[in-house]
Write a protein that holds these residues in place. Sequence first.
Motif, PDB file in Angstrom:
ATOM      1  N   ARG A 198     -19.649  59.445  -8.518  1.00 29.69           N
ATOM      2  CA  ARG A 198     -19.412  58.263  -7.704  1.00 29.69           C
ATOM      3  C   ARG A 198     -17.926  58.144  -7.399  1.00 29.69           C
ATOM      4  NH1 ARG A 198     -23.168  53.687 -10.798  1.00 29.69           N
ATOM      5  NH2 ARG A 198     -25.176  54.764 -10.476  1.00 29.69           N
ATOM      6  N   ASN A 199     -17.600  57.322  -6.420  1.00 28.91           N
ATOM      7  CA  ASN A 199     -16.209  57.134  -6.041  1.00 28.91           C
ATOM      8  C   ASN A 199     -15.378  56.666  -7.238  1.00 28.91           C
ATOM      9  OD1 ASN A 199     -16.975  57.804  -3.462  1.00 28.91           O
ATOM     10  ND2 ASN A 199     -16.832  55.726  -2.657  1.00 28.91           N
ATOM     11  N   VAL A 200     -14.136  57.113  -7.264  1.00 29.01           N
ATOM     12  CA  VAL A 200     -13.196  56.756  -8.330  1.00 29.01           C
ATOM     13  C   VAL A 200     -12.104  55.885  -7.712  1.00 29.01           C
ATOM     14  CG1 VAL A 200     -11.569  57.643 -10.041  1.00 29.01           C
ATOM     15  CG2 VAL A 200     -13.681  58.925  -9.533  1.00 29.01           C
ATOM     16  N   LYS A 201     -11.805  54.763  -8.349  1.00 29.86           N
ATOM     17  CA  LYS A 201     -10.798  53.850  -7.811  1.00 29.86           C
ATOM     18  C   LYS A 201      -9.397  54.424  -7.972  1.00 29.86           C
ATOM     19  CE  LYS A 201     -13.493  49.665  -8.824  1.00 29.86           C
ATOM     20  NZ  LYS A 201     -13.509  48.391  -9.600  1.00 29.86           N
ATOM     21  N   ALA A 202      -8.496  53.971  -7.117  1.00 33.39           N
ATOM     22  CA  ALA A 202      -7.102  54.394  -7.189  1.00 33.39           C
ATOM     23  C   ALA A 202      -6.527  54.093  -8.562  1.00 33.39           C
ATOM     24  CB  ALA A 202      -6.279  53.686  -6.116  1.00 33.39           C
ATOM     25  N   GLY A 203      -5.824  55.067  -9.127  1.00 35.46           N
ATOM     26  CA  GLY A 203      -5.151  54.880 -10.396  1.00 35.46           C
ATOM     27  C   GLY A 203      -6.025  54.995 -11.627  1.00 35.46           C
ATOM     28  N   GLU A 204      -7.338  55.120 -11.480  1.00 37.27           N
ATOM     29  CA  GLU A 204      -8.229  55.212 -12.631  1.00 37.27           C
ATOM     30  C   GLU A 204      -8.171  56.593 -13.271  1.00 37.27           C
ATOM     31  OE1 GLU A 204     -12.046  52.212 -12.223  1.00 37.27           O
ATOM     32  OE2 GLU A 204     -12.268  54.253 -11.454  1.00 37.27           O
ATOM     33  N   THR A 205      -8.448  56.629 -14.557  1.00 39.69           N
ATOM     34  CA  THR A 205      -8.740  57.875 -15.253  1.00 39.69           C
ATOM     35  C   THR A 205     -10.208  57.844 -15.655  1.00 39.69           C
ATOM     36  OG1 THR A 205      -6.494  58.160 -16.104  1.00 39.69           O
ATOM     37  CG2 THR A 205      -8.260  59.279 -17.288  1.00 39.69           C
ATOM     38  N   VAL A 206     -10.943  58.862 -15.224  1.00 33.26           N
ATOM     39  CA  VAL A 206     -12.366  58.920 -15.543  1.00 33.26           C
ATOM     40  C   VAL A 206     -12.638  60.166 -16.363  1.00 33.26           C
ATOM     41  CG1 VAL A 206     -13.061  57.592 -13.510  1.00 33.26           C
ATOM     42  CG2 VAL A 206     -12.950  60.086 -13.367  1.00 33.26           C
ATOM     43  N   ILE A 207     -13.642  60.039 -17.249  1.00 32.82           N
ATOM     44  CA  ILE A 207     -13.957  61.138 -18.149  1.00 32.82           C
ATOM     45  C   ILE A 207     -15.454  61.158 -18.429  1.00 32.82           C
ATOM     46  CG2 ILE A 207     -13.513  59.733 -20.215  1.00 32.82           C
ATOM     47  CD1 ILE A 207     -12.381  62.299 -21.520  1.00 32.82           C
ATOM     48  N   GLY A 208     -16.014  62.356 -18.600  1.00 34.06           N
ATOM     49  CA  GLY A 208     -17.409  62.491 -19.003  1.00 34.06           C
ATOM     50  C   GLY A 208     -18.306  62.977 -17.891  1.00 34.06           C
ATOM     51  N   VAL A 209     -19.587  63.112 -18.232  1.00 34.68           N
ATOM     52  CA  VAL A 209     -20.632  63.537 -17.291  1.00 34.68           C
ATOM     53  C   VAL A 209     -21.809  62.573 -17.440  1.00 34.68           C
ATOM     54  CG1 VAL A 209     -22.116  65.426 -16.523  1.00 34.68           C
ATOM     55  CG2 VAL A 209     -19.925  65.951 -17.609  1.00 34.68           C
ATOM     56  N   PRO A 210     -21.979  61.640 -16.506  1.00 34.37           N
ATOM     57  CA  PRO A 210     -21.126  61.389 -15.338  1.00 34.37           C
ATOM     58  C   PRO A 210     -19.794  60.759 -15.744  1.00 34.37           C
ATOM     59  CG  PRO A 210     -22.777  59.684 -15.511  1.00 34.37           C
ATOM     60  CD  PRO A 210     -23.100  60.689 -16.588  1.00 34.37           C
ATOM     61  N   ALA A 211     -18.765  60.949 -14.915  1.00 34.51           N
ATOM     62  CA  ALA A 211     -17.435  60.447 -15.236  1.00 34.51           C
ATOM     63  C   ALA A 211     -17.393  58.915 -15.176  1.00 34.51           C
ATOM     64  CB  ALA A 211     -16.408  61.035 -14.277  1.00 34.51           C
ATOM     65  N   LYS A 212     -16.819  58.305 -16.200  1.00 32.46           N
ATOM     66  CA  LYS A 212     -16.671  56.851 -16.266  1.00 32.46           C
ATOM     67  C   LYS A 212     -15.218  56.501 -16.560  1.00 32.46           C
ATOM     68  CE  LYS A 212     -21.421  56.102 -17.846  1.00 32.46           C
ATOM     69  NZ  LYS A 212     -22.292  55.534 -18.900  1.00 32.46           N
ATOM     70  N   ALA A 213     -14.773  55.350 -16.066  1.00 31.40           N
ATOM     71  CA  ALA A 213     -13.391  54.935 -16.235  1.00 31.40           C
ATOM     72  C   ALA A 213     -13.107  54.605 -17.689  1.00 31.40           C
ATOM     73  CB  ALA A 213     -13.090  53.744 -15.348  1.00 31.40           C
ATOM     74  N   ILE A 214     -11.945  55.083 -18.176  1.00 32.34           N
ATOM     75  CA  ILE A 214     -11.494  54.705 -19.522  1.00 32.34           C
ATOM     76  C   ILE A 214     -10.255  53.844 -19.458  1.00 32.34           C
ATOM     77  CG2 ILE A 214     -12.542  56.667 -20.698  1.00 32.34           C
ATOM     78  CD1 ILE A 214      -9.792  58.026 -20.662  1.00 32.34           C
ATOM     79  N   PHE A 215      -9.504  53.913 -18.357  1.00 32.91           N
ATOM     80  CA  PHE A 215      -8.393  52.974 -18.081  1.00 32.91           C
ATOM     81  C   PHE A 215      -7.885  53.244 -16.682  1.00 32.91           C
ATOM     82  CE2 PHE A 215      -6.515  56.585 -20.414  1.00 32.91           C
ATOM     83  CZ  PHE A 215      -5.548  57.019 -19.536  1.00 32.91           C
TER      84      PHE A 215
END
Length: 215
Positions: A198-215
């Motif tokens: 899915r789309n990732v917001k500006a400045g986010e760090t995403v991790i995992g499968v599926p990728a999720k925001a951690i900060f």
Amino acid sequence: MKRRLVVVGAGDFARELLWACSDLPLEQREWQDICFVDDNLEGARERLQRYQLSFPVIATTCEFSPSEDDVLICAIGDPRSKLNACERLQARGGSFTNVIHPSVAVGPGAMLGNGVIVTRFSGVGVDVHIGNFVTINSYSGCGHDAVLEDGCTVSAHCDITGHAHLERGVFLGSHAAVMPGVRVGAFATVAAGSVAFRNVKAGETVIGVPAKAIF
């Protein structure tokens, strides 16, 4: 012919870049000599000496004024630092070249900006648009119609699929993937081994499968 290749940044990726440059056919090289600029002069000199590289480190990026006989390329991985240095030097008249390894496949209709680095066995698909100062490391692929805006850094073994869009300054860790049509916002990070469905917001760090925001 340009007389001097100025490598911006003398970190560890600089050795990968020099290796890629060494494989370019002689007729494609715009330089005869190589030097470095780096904001940590002593640290850069020590690092090059450690690996028995005798290239001079001549100035910081703030001090360096490119001449018309210089051609530049950037070996900085961090997107913000890379963009700050490159755009500063470009504003002073610096002329950036592209380093595209001979093993790289570039599809018809692909458009590449200035200061682009694509290393071993990567692929740039049909009608891909790549901005300025984009780095694509080994064994990574950009699918058809993908967009990589200025300053993106793509680590090794990444998969940017068809119609994916990386905004300015995105960082992809090794083995990260961005699924078809997904948009990754400016200066976001997709961590190593993660898959952005899915789309990732500006400045986010995403991790995992599926990728999720951690900060």
